[in-house]
Enzyme design. Sequence first.
Site, PDB file in Angstrom:
ATOM      1  N   TYR A 148       0.739  -1.221  -0.024  1.00 49.65           N
ATOM      2  CA  TYR A 148       0.021   0.003   0.078  1.00 49.65           C
ATOM      3  C   TYR A 148       0.973   1.157   0.164  1.00 49.65           C
ATOM      4  O   TYR A 148       1.919   1.193   0.859  1.00 49.65           O
ATOM      5  CB  TYR A 148      -0.813  -0.127   1.142  1.00 49.65           C
ATOM      6  CG  TYR A 148      -1.723   1.224   1.209  1.00 49.65           C
ATOM      7  CD1 TYR A 148      -2.812   1.322   0.444  1.00 49.65           C
ATOM      8  CD2 TYR A 148      -1.626   2.129   2.228  1.00 49.65           C
ATOM      9  CE1 TYR A 148      -3.878   2.292   0.554  1.00 49.65           C
ATOM     10  CE2 TYR A 148      -2.455   3.372   2.265  1.00 49.65           C
ATOM     11  CZ  TYR A 148      -3.549   3.366   1.528  1.00 49.65           C
ATOM     12  OH  TYR A 148      -4.459   4.486   1.481  1.00 49.65           O
ATOM     13  N   ASP A 243       9.288   2.992  -0.029  1.00 42.04           N
ATOM     14  CA  ASP A 243       8.335   3.810   0.593  1.00 42.04           C
ATOM     15  C   ASP A 243       8.435   3.459   1.950  1.00 42.04           C
ATOM     16  O   ASP A 243       8.127   2.333   2.685  1.00 42.04           O
ATOM     17  CB  ASP A 243       6.773   3.299   0.089  1.00 42.04           C
ATOM     18  CG  ASP A 243       5.636   3.768   0.989  1.00 42.04           C
ATOM     19  OD1 ASP A 243       5.891   4.548   2.028  1.00 42.04           O
ATOM     20  OD2 ASP A 243       4.617   3.711   0.533  1.00 42.04           O
ATOM     21  N   LYS A 271       3.826   9.979   8.153  1.00 43.38           N
ATOM     22  CA  LYS A 271       3.379  10.307   9.353  1.00 43.38           C
ATOM     23  C   LYS A 271       4.593  10.682  10.237  1.00 43.38           C
ATOM     24  O   LYS A 271       4.391  11.588  11.153  1.00 43.38           O
ATOM     25  CB  LYS A 271       2.095   9.559   9.888  1.00 43.38           C
ATOM     26  CG  LYS A 271       2.143   8.320   9.703  1.00 43.38           C
ATOM     27  CD  LYS A 271       0.746   7.841   9.161  1.00 43.38           C
ATOM     28  CE  LYS A 271       1.072   6.355   8.619  1.00 43.38           C
ATOM     29  NZ  LYS A 271      -0.333   6.047   8.174  1.00 43.38           N
TER      30      LYS A 271
HETATM   31  N1  HOZ Z   1      -3.514   3.449   5.646  1.00 41.26           N
HETATM   32  C1  HOZ Z   1      -3.569   3.267   7.358  1.00 41.26           C
HETATM   33  C2  HOZ Z   1      -3.117   1.955   7.531  1.00 41.26           C
HETATM   34  N2  HOZ Z   1      -2.219   1.360   6.754  1.00 41.26           N
HETATM   35  C3  HOZ Z   1      -4.849   3.581   7.851  1.00 41.26           C
HETATM   36  C4  HOZ Z   1      -4.629   5.009   8.299  1.00 41.26           C
HETATM   37  C5  HOZ Z   1      -5.877   5.449   9.311  1.00 41.26           C
HETATM   38  O1  HOZ Z   1      -6.906   4.953   9.427  1.00 41.26           O
HETATM   39  O2  HOZ Z   1      -5.637   6.627   9.895  1.00 41.26           O
END
Ligand code: HOZ
Length: 433
Positions: A148, A243, A271
């Site tokens: 992802y 990534d 983040k």
């Molecule tokens: N894409 C995030 C997990 N791999 C989820 C982020 C979220 O819901 O804050």
Amino acid sequence: MFDHTTRPESAALFERAQRVLPGGVNSPVRAFRAVGGIPPFLVRGEGCRVWDADGREYLDFVGSWGPLILGHSHPEVLEAVAEAMRDGLSFGAPTAREVEMAELLAEIVPHIDMVRMVNSGTEAVMSAVRVARGVTGRGKLIKFDGCYHGHSDAMLVGAGSGALTQGVPDSAGVTAGAAQDTLLAKYNDLSSVSALFDANRGQVAAVIVEPVAANMGVVPPEEGFLQGLRGLCDRNGALLIFDEVITGFRLGLGGAQAFFGVRADLVTFGKIIGGGMPVGAYAGRRELMSQVAPTGPIYQAGTLSGNPVAMAAGISQLRILHSHPEYYTQIAENASFMAEKLREAAQKHGIPMQVNQCGALLCPYFTETPVRSFDGAKASDLNRFRAYFHEMLGRGIYLAPSQYEAVFVNVSHSRADIETACAAAEESLAALT
Ligand code: HOZ
């Protein structure tokens, strides 16, 4: 299963939320669709503990999906944010803090000369891919099924994380044109990458990979896999993009490049760079990054990019990590201890389980077969995971609500906290039999 009679505030908030937010959330995984029930609405976090709207306390193994590697509300980070806020929330103009952040990143992450700050991992990946295409003059991209990389159009092809649990690894709304240049390879399978290079000679701009696949649970790279990707990229004139939204500053200060000893051409961060504030960045060596506007023809921009408050939080967290290398030993040892305890408990209760662990990331899968690939991850018994998840939540252990996410161990977890979670896991597994 989450009992709304004992969490009435969260249940009421979720009901309200569903009227005004799709699925009641701003990011799909949070809606608990993969596990069922109602998500606890969180109101406060301190260290490795969070509290919900009903006053229930949980031991948190999500940590805002990774970035809170020092735990919630670290006093120094909060102080840095408060100080920056007093100076002004946003300028949309150059500030000293963004220079400091870029210098810090260039100092601690290998093979990085220049950085562009953005606001999320999605934006970082989207922009890094544009750089790869811009500098190579090629259009195609190899990504891995089940990895992802955020929700830009080109990346929602065979995507992991929430896209996987929602059953939409290829999202509606992505045009055939946007998706056609994304080629799907198999993680930990170099021959699948080599075949794509052969079939698309001279057309592949980059290979993008999560160095540790952490949106299909946690699948570490097999020996030689990342090195093999480096070699294939070099032989085919393509760039290698790591990534590092999840692995960056988590496997170690130098991220996956340092951890595995493999050089990437471009890296993307998310983040964790903001210590909990909305931030992302992409970075690489000077000759590539200087192709970005205004010095080069590859355009990318953003008013909130390099936001001073986000920079302050990120710099503060990174400086603390930088001055405490022992933290990385601590979190990796705690994760390894937890993985071993989970294996022992599963064996004791006769539950088929594999626990993958790499640094401070781990993931239990409910399957008899070692999980080394996306197909292996998909073999996990999701009903068992759901039951386990709710048993754990009921015991005050807050895990990511999906089989295909990681368990995040952070610095604020003491060994006693880890033991508490392991005891809850043993009870939970016993309850599944
Ligand atoms: N894409 C995030 C997990 N791999 C989820 C982020 C979220 O819901 O804050």
